[in-house]
Design an enzyme around this catalytic site. Structure first.
Site, PDB file in Angstrom:
ATOM      1  N   LYS A 121      31.475   9.530  66.906  1.00  0.00           N
ATOM      2  CA  LYS A 121      32.563   8.730  67.141  1.00  0.00           C
ATOM      3  C   LYS A 121      33.827   9.239  67.516  1.00  0.00           C
ATOM      4  O   LYS A 121      34.511   9.153  68.325  1.00  0.00           O
ATOM      5  CB  LYS A 121      32.711   7.756  66.141  1.00  0.00           C
ATOM      6  CG  LYS A 121      31.858   6.273  66.358  1.00  0.00           C
ATOM      7  CD  LYS A 121      32.026   5.480  65.277  1.00  0.00           C
ATOM      8  CE  LYS A 121      32.123   5.986  63.883  1.00  0.00           C
ATOM      9  NZ  LYS A 121      32.932   5.698  62.883  1.00  0.00           N
ATOM     10  N   ARG A 154      34.620  -3.101  60.690  1.00  0.00           N
ATOM     11  CA  ARG A 154      33.550  -2.442  60.118  1.00  0.00           C
ATOM     12  C   ARG A 154      32.799  -3.780  59.312  1.00  0.00           C
ATOM     13  O   ARG A 154      31.665  -3.457  58.783  1.00  0.00           O
ATOM     14  CB  ARG A 154      33.980  -1.802  59.151  1.00  0.00           C
ATOM     15  CG  ARG A 154      33.040  -0.191  59.371  1.00  0.00           C
ATOM     16  CD  ARG A 154      34.071   0.589  58.378  1.00  0.00           C
ATOM     17  NE  ARG A 154      33.280   2.165  58.033  1.00  0.00           N
ATOM     18  CZ  ARG A 154      33.925   3.050  58.207  1.00  0.00           C
ATOM     19  NH1 ARG A 154      35.003   3.113  59.289  1.00  0.00           N
ATOM     20  NH2 ARG A 154      33.594   4.196  57.978  1.00  0.00           N
ATOM     21  N   ARG A 201      28.427  18.694  57.999  1.00  0.00           N
ATOM     22  CA  ARG A 201      30.037  18.555  58.737  1.00  0.00           C
ATOM     23  C   ARG A 201      30.968  19.459  57.967  1.00  0.00           C
ATOM     24  O   ARG A 201      30.974  19.080  56.554  1.00  0.00           O
ATOM     25  CB  ARG A 201      30.117  17.163  58.939  1.00  0.00           C
ATOM     26  CG  ARG A 201      31.475  17.029  59.530  1.00  0.00           C
ATOM     27  CD  ARG A 201      31.523  15.616  60.296  1.00  0.00           C
ATOM     28  NE  ARG A 201      31.429  14.513  59.222  1.00  0.00           N
ATOM     29  CZ  ARG A 201      31.659  13.208  59.622  1.00  0.00           C
ATOM     30  NH1 ARG A 201      31.772  13.014  60.822  1.00  0.00           N
ATOM     31  NH2 ARG A 201      31.672  12.334  58.692  1.00  0.00           N
ATOM     32  N   ARG A 206      33.694  17.210  53.286  1.00  0.00           N
ATOM     33  CA  ARG A 206      34.419  15.998  52.691  1.00  0.00           C
ATOM     34  C   ARG A 206      33.480  15.457  51.577  1.00  0.00           C
ATOM     35  O   ARG A 206      32.184  15.321  51.721  1.00  0.00           O
ATOM     36  CB  ARG A 206      34.754  14.883  53.798  1.00  0.00           C
ATOM     37  CG  ARG A 206      36.016  14.889  54.311  1.00  0.00           C
ATOM     38  CD  ARG A 206      35.955  14.076  55.760  1.00  0.00           C
ATOM     39  NE  ARG A 206      35.359  12.577  55.718  1.00  0.00           N
ATOM     40  CZ  ARG A 206      35.351  11.925  56.577  1.00  0.00           C
ATOM     41  NH1 ARG A 206      35.772  12.440  57.911  1.00  0.00           N
ATOM     42  NH2 ARG A 206      34.608  11.035  56.708  1.00  0.00           N
ATOM     43  N   ARG A 219      26.556   5.627  52.360  1.00  0.00           N
ATOM     44  CA  ARG A 219      27.309   4.786  53.574  1.00  0.00           C
ATOM     45  C   ARG A 219      26.297   4.442  54.860  1.00  0.00           C
ATOM     46  O   ARG A 219      26.898   3.336  55.333  1.00  0.00           O
ATOM     47  CB  ARG A 219      28.255   5.982  54.071  1.00  0.00           C
ATOM     48  CG  ARG A 219      29.216   6.452  53.087  1.00  0.00           C
ATOM     49  CD  ARG A 219      29.908   7.820  53.657  1.00  0.00           C
ATOM     50  NE  ARG A 219      31.005   7.416  54.885  1.00  0.00           N
ATOM     51  CZ  ARG A 219      31.313   8.340  55.666  1.00  0.00           C
ATOM     52  NH1 ARG A 219      30.976   9.496  55.496  1.00  0.00           N
ATOM     53  NH2 ARG A 219      32.184   8.178  56.594  1.00  0.00           N
TER      54      ARG A 219
HETATM   55  P1  AMP Z   1      35.474   7.174  58.352  1.00  0.00           P
HETATM   56  O1  AMP Z   1      36.359   8.048  58.544  1.00  0.00           O
HETATM   57  O2  AMP Z   1      35.570   6.118  59.513  1.00  0.00           O
HETATM   58  O3  AMP Z   1      34.160   7.380  58.021  1.00  0.00           O
HETATM   59  O4  AMP Z   1      36.249   6.429  56.920  1.00  0.00           O
HETATM   60  C1  AMP Z   1      36.289   6.915  55.831  1.00  0.00           C
HETATM   61  C2  AMP Z   1      36.455   5.914  54.651  1.00  0.00           C
HETATM   62  O5  AMP Z   1      37.439   5.229  54.798  1.00  0.00           O
HETATM   63  C3  AMP Z   1      34.848   5.140  54.847  1.00  0.00           C
HETATM   64  O6  AMP Z   1      34.108   5.464  53.951  1.00  0.00           O
HETATM   65  C4  AMP Z   1      35.781   3.927  53.913  1.00  0.00           C
HETATM   66  O7  AMP Z   1      35.699   4.032  52.666  1.00  0.00           O
HETATM   67  C5  AMP Z   1      37.047   3.762  54.383  1.00  0.00           C
HETATM   68  N1  AMP Z   1      37.309   2.963  55.692  1.00  0.00           N
HETATM   69  C6  AMP Z   1      37.337   3.539  57.059  1.00  0.00           C
HETATM   70  N2  AMP Z   1      37.793   2.462  57.703  1.00  0.00           N
HETATM   71  C7  AMP Z   1      37.423   1.263  57.081  1.00  0.00           C
HETATM   72  C8  AMP Z   1      37.282  -0.055  57.487  1.00  0.00           C
HETATM   73  N3  AMP Z   1      37.394  -0.651  58.573  1.00  0.00           N
HETATM   74  N4  AMP Z   1      37.001  -0.969  56.514  1.00  0.00           N
HETATM   75  C9  AMP Z   1      36.954  -0.491  55.228  1.00  0.00           C
HETATM   76  N5  AMP Z   1      36.965   0.639  54.614  1.00  0.00           N
HETATM   77  C10 AMP Z   1      37.159   1.674  55.512  1.00  0.00           C
END
Ligand code: AMP
Length: 210
Positions: free
Chosen positions: A13, A88, A127, A155, A166
């Protein structure tokens, strides 16, 4: 153009979002990046979000909704934006719809990047991120050059157990968004398996650009 991009963690993404951002000249708004920045800056939002993020859990809806609604009201997002990682959950989708309705604008496309679980696990756990430039590498598919290898990090949320958690959260919380956007005839499904160029080609075609 106003676009939402949805896909499991590690579906490519973020990479595709950067390409769409450059092509359409719209800001790529990543909720994950914004939250990580808040954590790094130790803001009140960051301190609270960190408690959830390190476990791979979702940050509570109210916090994320407020952050994104404020962000899309910024001047650079007036003509369009690409949302990545938000919404989300269904309450997030509904809150976004409400905010857009208030400014009389609509989402044009919801891009759904689909990747099977086994590919997701391999992609996420391999990653690595270059802390200096933010560039993303993969130990198998795109290894960092020797001079960078010593400064890349994994990470916390890319550790195997966290990735599995996740993914479960994605299937449970985020997949219900698909019928929601299908009913509005906004959803466009794209397979995220294949090279980044192939996936980009499919996404650009949907968006009517080349
Ligand atoms: P990502 O980089 O999009 O995978 O986001 C990393 C982390 O940020 C996720 O595992 C969540 O803990 C938090 N996060 C990101 N976007 C959201 C969202 N829209 N709603 C809730 N938590 C989020």
């Amino acid at each position: 153009m106003r676009i939402i991009q949805i896909g499991p963690p590690g579906s490519g993404k973020a990479t595709q979002a950067k390409r769409i951002e450059e092509k359409l000249n719209i800001p790529h708004i990543s909720s994950g990046d914004m939250l990580r920045e808040a954590v790094a800056n130790e803001t009140p939002l960051g301190k609270e979000a960190k408690l959830y993020m390190t476990k791979g859990a979702l940050v509570p809806d109210n916090l994320v909704i407020e952050m994104i609604v404020e962000r899309i009201a910024q001047p650079d997002a007036r003509e369009g934006f690409l949302l990545d990682g938000f919404p989300r959950t269904l309450p997030q989708s509904k809150a976004l719809d409400k905010a857009l309705l208030a400014t009389n604008v609509k989402i044009d496309y919801v891009l759904l990047i689909q990747v099977p679980d086994e590919n997701i696990i391999e992609r996420n756990t391999g990653r690595r991120i270059d802390l200096k430039t933010g560039k993303i590498y993969h130990v198998k598919f795109d290894p960092p050059p020797a001079e960078i290898a010593s400064r890349v990090i994994q990470r916390d949320d890319d550790l195997e157990e966290t990735v599995k958690y996740r993914l479960e959260k994605y299937r449970a919380d985020t997949e219900p968004l698909i019928p929601y956007y299908e009913e509005q005839d906004l959803a466009r499904k794209v397979s995220g398996v294949g090279s980044l160029e192939e996936v980009k080609g499919k996404l650009f075609k949907i968006l009517g650009v080349s």
